[in-house]
Scaffold this active site. Structure first.
Site, short mmCIF file in Angstrom:
data_model
loop_
_atom_site.label_atom_id
_atom_site.label_comp_id
_atom_site.label_asym_id
_atom_site.label_seq_id
_atom_site.Cartn_x
_atom_site.Cartn_y
_atom_site.Cartn_z
N THR A 104 -4.54 -8.31 -8.49
CA THR A 104 -3.78 -8.18 -7.22
C THR A 104 -3.95 -9.75 -6.54
OG1 THR A 104 -4.44 -5.95 -6.64
CG2 THR A 104 -3.29 -7.18 -5.09
N LYS A 128 1.61 -10.96 -4.34
CA LYS A 128 2.45 -10.61 -2.94
C LYS A 128 3.22 -11.59 -2.52
CE LYS A 128 0.21 -6.83 -1.52
NZ LYS A 128 0.55 -5.60 -1.18
N GLU A 189 8.10 -4.67 -6.29
CA GLU A 189 7.67 -3.30 -5.30
C GLU A 189 8.16 -3.43 -4.08
OE1 GLU A 189 3.50 -2.81 -6.47
OE2 GLU A 189 3.17 -2.08 -4.40
N ASP A 212 7.08 1.93 -3.12
CA ASP A 212 5.72 2.17 -2.47
C ASP A 212 5.69 2.91 -1.28
OD1 ASP A 212 2.95 2.05 -1.98
OD2 ASP A 212 2.81 -0.05 -1.58
N LYS A 235 -0.55 6.49 -4.68
CA LYS A 235 -1.52 6.31 -4.18
C LYS A 235 -2.31 7.51 -3.92
CE LYS A 235 -0.53 1.62 -2.68
NZ LYS A 235 -0.77 0.30 -2.15
O1 LIG Z 1 -1.52 -2.62 -5.98
C1 LIG Z 1 -2.45 -3.23 -5.84
O2 LIG Z 1 -2.44 -4.07 -6.93
C2 LIG Z 1 -3.63 -3.60 -4.74
C3 LIG Z 1 -3.20 -2.50 -3.74
C4 LIG Z 1 -2.29 -3.12 -2.74
O3 LIG Z 1 -1.49 -3.96 -2.91
C5 LIG Z 1 -2.02 -2.73 -1.49
C6 LIG Z 1 -3.06 -1.88 -1.04
C7 LIG Z 1 -3.01 -1.07 0.23
C8 LIG Z 1 -2.11 -1.42 1.12
C9 LIG Z 1 -0.82 -1.99 0.62
O4 LIG Z 1 -0.28 -2.77 1.80
C10 LIG Z 1 -0.64 -2.62 -0.52
C11 LIG Z 1 0.42 -2.49 -1.33
O5 LIG Z 1 1.45 -2.62 -0.67
O6 LIG Z 1 0.53 -2.12 -2.44
MG LIG Z 2 2.98 -2.33 -2.21
#
Ligand SMILES: O=C(O)CCC(=O)C1=CC=C[C@@H](O)[C@@H]1C(=O)O
Ligand SMILES: [Mg+2]
Length: 355
Positions: A104, A128, A189, A212, A235
């Site tokens: 990530t 991100k 995503e 997501d 999740k």
């Molecule tokens: O998916 C991943 O690589 C890590 C987890 C991750 O990105 C997230 C974890 C917790 C909150 C979220 O905003 C964020 C996501 O959007 O997927």
């Molecule tokens: Mg996400």
């Protein structure tokens, strides 16, 4: 662009948790024997969070994590708690399988992004993007650096956390796909807010799209599975624990089957969990037998751990840990944080009482 967390506060914190009157009643009814509140600083700010907080619950079958983000509405928080009650009472299925991970990559500068990718050993990266603190040009530079570090065969996903309008996403995604180089983007995503926008974006750009927030906050898992979107991010704890999440996926896929020619890629991801919540993620990935790289490598984003041993990351895989045991010598959580979680549990208890 990136705010680093102060070194002086880099230790994880853990305190016994004292629920209020309604919370105590709820915990007793759900078989919760002990509880703790934790606070773990992040290495870099991630979705505006510098410290990850939540509760660890202990029931007859072991430890469970209840850590809905502070801004989550009460019904979503309640589902998360229901999942934690189920895990504490019934435990996780054994054995858990190791799973491949995506690294990530938060909103960091290109050099840091490349270093994170190289250190991870992962062949898939989730980058991100669309953060209000950075520009599309910053996102492009970060993705180029990730591609250089990953090599030509690695996969790149981006996550926009619903930040774009349909028009913005339609303009931005092809540029990010170009920056990703060979093969383009594996998927984008949650580029926009609504499921209708995600479907239209995938159709208009030809770039695979994943849902997501539409699932974890919008409760539209069944609709997503039938929508034709390329991927669904699942999740475990926000969906009510691994057993319920797996059942919802199975029901949704059955319902979607007659009309949908290809089922979406199922991507099990972290909710920035501690090793306790990540173990529930491993349980879900094991049960779903997903082959996709999971977003469960997030312990790297934290400065410290509340466990004596965490699920282990090696060569881009996450391996389960046999016993979940809390560290005994951590400094306490601040009274403000303890009180916030007492109030949160009272609020959740009121919701359970109405059911
Ligand atoms: O998916 C991943 O690589 C890590 C987890 C991750 O990105 C997230 C974890 C917790 C909150 C979220 O905003 C964020 C996501 O959007 O997927
Ligand atoms: Mg996400």
């Amino acid at each position: 662009m990136t705010s680093h967390v102060e070194d002086s506060g880099s230790s994880a914190r853990l305190s016994p948790f004292e629920p209020g009157p309604d919370g105590a009643e709820l915990f007793t009814a759900q078989g919760i024997e002990r509880a703790w509140v934790f606070a773990v600083p992040m290495r870099v700010k991630f979705r505006n969070i510098t410290v990850r907080e939540g509760l660890i619950l202990q029931g007859s079958a072991g430890l469970a994590e209840a850590a809905p983000f502070r801004n989550y509405p009460p019904p979503v928080a309640a589902t998360w708690f229901a999942g934690a009650f189920a895990v504490a009472a019934r435990g996780l299925p054994a054995p858990l399988s190791p799973v491949p991970l995506n690294v990530t990559v938060p909103v960091v500068d290109p050099d840091t992004a490349a270093r994170l990718v190289r250190e991870s050993g992962c062949s898939t990266a989730k980058v991100k993007v669309a953060d209000p603190r950075s520009s599309l040009e910053d996102d492009i530079a970060r993705i180029r650096a990730v591609r250089a570090a990953l090599g030509a065969t690695g996969k790149i996903r981006v996550d926009a956390n619903a930040a774009w309008s349909l028009a913005e996403a339609t303009a931005a995604l092809p540029r990010l796909g170009e920056a990703a180089g060979p093969g383009g983007l594996q998927y984008a995503e949650q580029p926009c807010q609504t499921l209708a926008e995600l479907v239209e974006l995938q159709r208009a750009t030809g770039i695979p799209v994943a849902a997501d927030e539409t699932i974890r906050l919008g409760g539209q898992l069944t609709e997503v599975l039938a929508s034709g979107l390329a991927a669904a991010v699942i999740k475990a704890m926000p969906l009510g624990g691994p057993a319920r999440a797996a059942a919802l996926v199975a029901d949704g896929l059955r319902a979607a089957a007659p009309g949908v020619t290809s089922a979406p890629l199922l991507v099990v991801s972290s909710a920035l969990d501690t090793g306790v919540g990540l173990s529930a993620g491993l349980a879900l990935a094991t049960q779903l037998r997903t082959k996709a790289a999971c977003g469960l490598g997030t312990l790297r984003l934290c400065t410290d751990s509340i466990l004596t041993a965490d699920p282990r990351i090696e060569n881009g895989f996450l391996y389960p840990v046999e016993t979940l045991e809390l560290k005994g010598n951590l400094p306490p959580v601040s009274p403000e944080v303890q009180q916030w979680w007492r109030n949160r549990v009272e609020q959740v208890a009121a919701g359970f009482a109405r059911l």
